[in-house]
Design an enzyme around this catalytic site. Structure first.
Site, PDB file in Angstrom:
ATOM      1  CB  ALA A   1      -0.723   0.171   1.185  1.00  0.00           C
ATOM      2  N   GLY A   2       2.085   1.239   0.165  1.00  0.00           N
ATOM      3  CA  GLY A   2       3.200   2.494   0.308  1.00  0.00           C
ATOM      4  C   GLY A   2       3.031   3.073  -0.964  1.00  0.00           C
TER       5      GLY A   2
ATOM      6  CG  HIS B   1      18.063   7.139 -34.389  1.00  0.00           C
ATOM      7  ND1 HIS B   1      17.949   6.398 -35.460  1.00  0.00           N
ATOM      8  CD2 HIS B   1      16.950   7.650 -34.032  1.00  0.00           C
ATOM      9  CE1 HIS B   1      16.425   6.285 -35.823  1.00  0.00           C
ATOM     10  NE2 HIS B   1      15.935   7.271 -34.743  1.00  0.00           N
TER      11      HIS B   1
HETATM   12  P1  TTP Z   1       8.464   1.535   3.217  1.00  0.00           P
HETATM   13  O1  TTP Z   1       9.352   1.186   1.975  1.00  0.00           O
HETATM   14  O2  TTP Z   1       8.796   1.891   4.213  1.00  0.00           O
HETATM   15  O3  TTP Z   1       7.286   2.635   2.496  1.00  0.00           O
HETATM   16  P2  TTP Z   1       6.748   3.010   0.943  1.00  0.00           P
HETATM   17  O4  TTP Z   1       6.605   1.809   0.353  1.00  0.00           O
HETATM   18  O5  TTP Z   1       5.710   4.263   1.208  1.00  0.00           O
HETATM   19  O6  TTP Z   1       8.060   3.744   0.353  1.00  0.00           O
HETATM   20  P3  TTP Z   1       8.670   5.216   0.617  1.00  0.00           P
HETATM   21  O7  TTP Z   1       9.304   5.269   2.033  1.00  0.00           O
HETATM   22  O8  TTP Z   1       9.716   5.480  -0.425  1.00  0.00           O
HETATM   23  O9  TTP Z   1       7.493   5.946   0.429  1.00  0.00           O
HETATM   24  O10 TTP Z   1       7.340   0.272   3.331  1.00  0.00           O
HETATM   25  C1  TTP Z   1       7.571  -0.910   3.498  1.00  0.00           C
HETATM   26  C2  TTP Z   1       6.666  -2.190   2.753  1.00  0.00           C
HETATM   27  O11 TTP Z   1       5.416  -1.767   3.646  1.00  0.00           O
HETATM   28  C3  TTP Z   1       6.233  -1.722   1.470  1.00  0.00           C
HETATM   29  O12 TTP Z   1       5.971  -3.057   0.921  1.00  0.00           O
HETATM   30  C4  TTP Z   1       4.990  -0.991   1.446  1.00  0.00           C
HETATM   31  C5  TTP Z   1       4.306  -1.251   2.809  1.00  0.00           C
HETATM   32  N1  TTP Z   1       3.456  -0.191   3.209  1.00  0.00           N
HETATM   33  C6  TTP Z   1       1.929  -0.384   3.354  1.00  0.00           C
HETATM   34  O13 TTP Z   1       1.474  -1.346   3.061  1.00  0.00           O
HETATM   35  N2  TTP Z   1       1.384   0.659   4.102  1.00  0.00           N
HETATM   36  C7  TTP Z   1       2.039   1.756   4.554  1.00  0.00           C
HETATM   37  O14 TTP Z   1       1.171   2.493   5.322  1.00  0.00           O
HETATM   38  C8  TTP Z   1       3.471   1.745   4.749  1.00  0.00           C
HETATM   39  C9  TTP Z   1       4.111   2.829   5.199  1.00  0.00           C
HETATM   40  C10 TTP Z   1       4.092   0.889   3.693  1.00  0.00           C
END
Ligand code: TTP
Length: 408
Positions: A8-9, A315
């Protein structure tokens, strides 16, 4: 057992590549990051629950409702930020059983999950760790005997066990997530939840993994992962057409409908997708992945790069240590620089701060739907935002935001 995959990130640190899609949909060696996660979890789970939010429609459309016959349920993370809230979103789908929870943006091999299942037998929860020399970017897992004592976020440049983002929980984890406070960076973190569990007397086991693992946070992580996959998992297989006069040094994978024209010189490991036009007279060097429907034309040299679907270097181009998003076109004579004259490692702006990539060679990071004109020179580590137009002769020495028009 169910496998909960966190996807979801927003993937802010991977911009411009995440301008219009979730991080887990970015392709490395021509497969989306999440496909590797599902493939390696596959033997251990009977159903996937994928937690989605940012650009969720694109992910759902790409994966559909099953992965190789095992059902996928998508659950939207509606409340709060952070990995703990993401896992909590799966609560009503867990139905009393233990479950795997995995960050969707990491790469690991199957052995990782096997080791974790073994450790879990004597505990309430388990997590996977790997030893690193420098834990500046990780959570440090302090252990005592067979169990975890504490997880400390970003402990600085110290040696120790890093938390790899692969967990096994029982449904009691949800009670502890409800009690987890907001962290300093404004998120509900599953590592804080685990610390709460330990403080209240629950046993959290760990398993040490010494195989390959990569956390895709920043653009150059994609290049590192691409190199690993091509080095370790590429089969030499030519399904397209190779004209007489082309040279192919294995291992090279070439997809159906791709034509490699005379004078092309391809040194593996290289992966080329379907329906591409390659050559005549181009030089494709090791650790390059080229997606589907791409055109790599005359007098073009590419090395150690990722070129996504429907993109062209037609190219007189040099593309080194670079990432080029989908549906992007480089004009004739456009060159990426991938090395500083002072030989220092290349720094890249990530979420407004300059970060050292640790790489002496790093080229351009170009988003999706970008048109680059003729004779454009791009400095090392510079980004061009999606949907931009860079006019002829521009020298890209600063990052270009998305939707820009840049002319000299
Ligand atoms: P992160 O890599 O910490 O967060 P992100 O994917 O949003 O990346 P950025 O920090 O660059 O914005 O997340 C670790 C994992 O958790 C990743 O698989 C995404 C997931 N995640 C969620 O599902 N929900 C959330 O609210 C957050 C923060 C992360």
């Amino acid at each position: 057992m169910k496998g909960v995959v966190l996807a979801a990130g927003k993937g802010e640190r991977l911009k411009p590549l995440t301008d219009d899609r979730p991080k887990v949909l970015l392709k490395v060696a021509n497969r989306a990051i999440i496909e590797y996660v599902l493939e390696n979890l596959y033997p251990f789970v009977d159903e996937f629950i994928i937690i989605v939010r940012y650009q969720k429609e694109k992910l759902i459309e790409f994966l559909g409702d099953e992965y190789n016959g095992k059902p996928i349920t998508y659950v939207e993370q509606t409340e709060g930020e952070g990995t703990a809230r993401a896992i909590y979103s799966a609560k009503e789908y867990i139905e009393g059983e233990s479950f795997l929870a995995v960050n969707g943006d990491i790469y690991f091999e199957r052995e990782a999950v096997k080791a974790l299942l073994h450790a879990f037998r004597k505990a309430n929860a388990a997590l996977l760790v790997k030893e690193f020399e420098d834990l500046s970017h990780f959570g440090k897992v302090e252990v005592e005997g067979e169990y975890v004592k504490e997880i400390k976020e970003k402990p600085g440049n110290v040696r120790g066990y890093a938390n790899l983002g692969i967990y096994l929980f029982k449904p009691d984890v949800f009670e502890f997530i409800e009690k987890t406070p907001l962290s300093k960076r404004g998120e509900y973190e599953i590592t804080d939840t685990i610390n709460l569990m330990i403080k209240s007397g629950k046993k959290v086991a760990y398993a040490v993994y010494d195989g390959y693992w990569n956390d895709i946070g920043r653009p150059w992580d994609l290049l590192n992962l691409n190199e690993y996959i091509l080095k370790n998992h590429l089969k030499h297989e030519i399904r397209g057409t190779v004209e007489e006069g082309a040279t192919i040094i294995p291992p090279v994978e070439i997809g159906e409908g791709t034509v490699v024209k005379s004078g092309a010189y391809i040194v593996g490991p290289v992966k080329i997708g379907k329906n591409c036009k390659i050559g005549p007279n181009c030089f494709i060097r090791p650790y390059t992945s080229i997606g589907n429907h791409c055109h790599i034309g005359n007098a073009v040299e590419i090395k150690n790069s990722i070129i996504m679907d429907h993109s062209n270097a037609p190219h007189l181009n040099y593309v080194g240590d670079s990432i080029i998003g989908e549906n992007t076109n480089l004009g004739a004579g456009t060159i990426t620089a991938n090395l500083r004259h002072d030989n220092k490692t290349i720094k890249v702006e990530v979420k407004g701060k300059l970060e050292d990539s640790g790489r002496r060679k790093l080229g351009a990071i170009i988003g999706h739907n970008v048109k680059v004109g003729i004779n454009v020179s791009i400095y090392p580590g510079r980004k061009i935002g999606s949907n931009s137009f860079v006019g002829p002769g521009v020298i890209v020495d600063k990052n270009i935001p998305p939707n820009s028009l840049v002319i000299v």
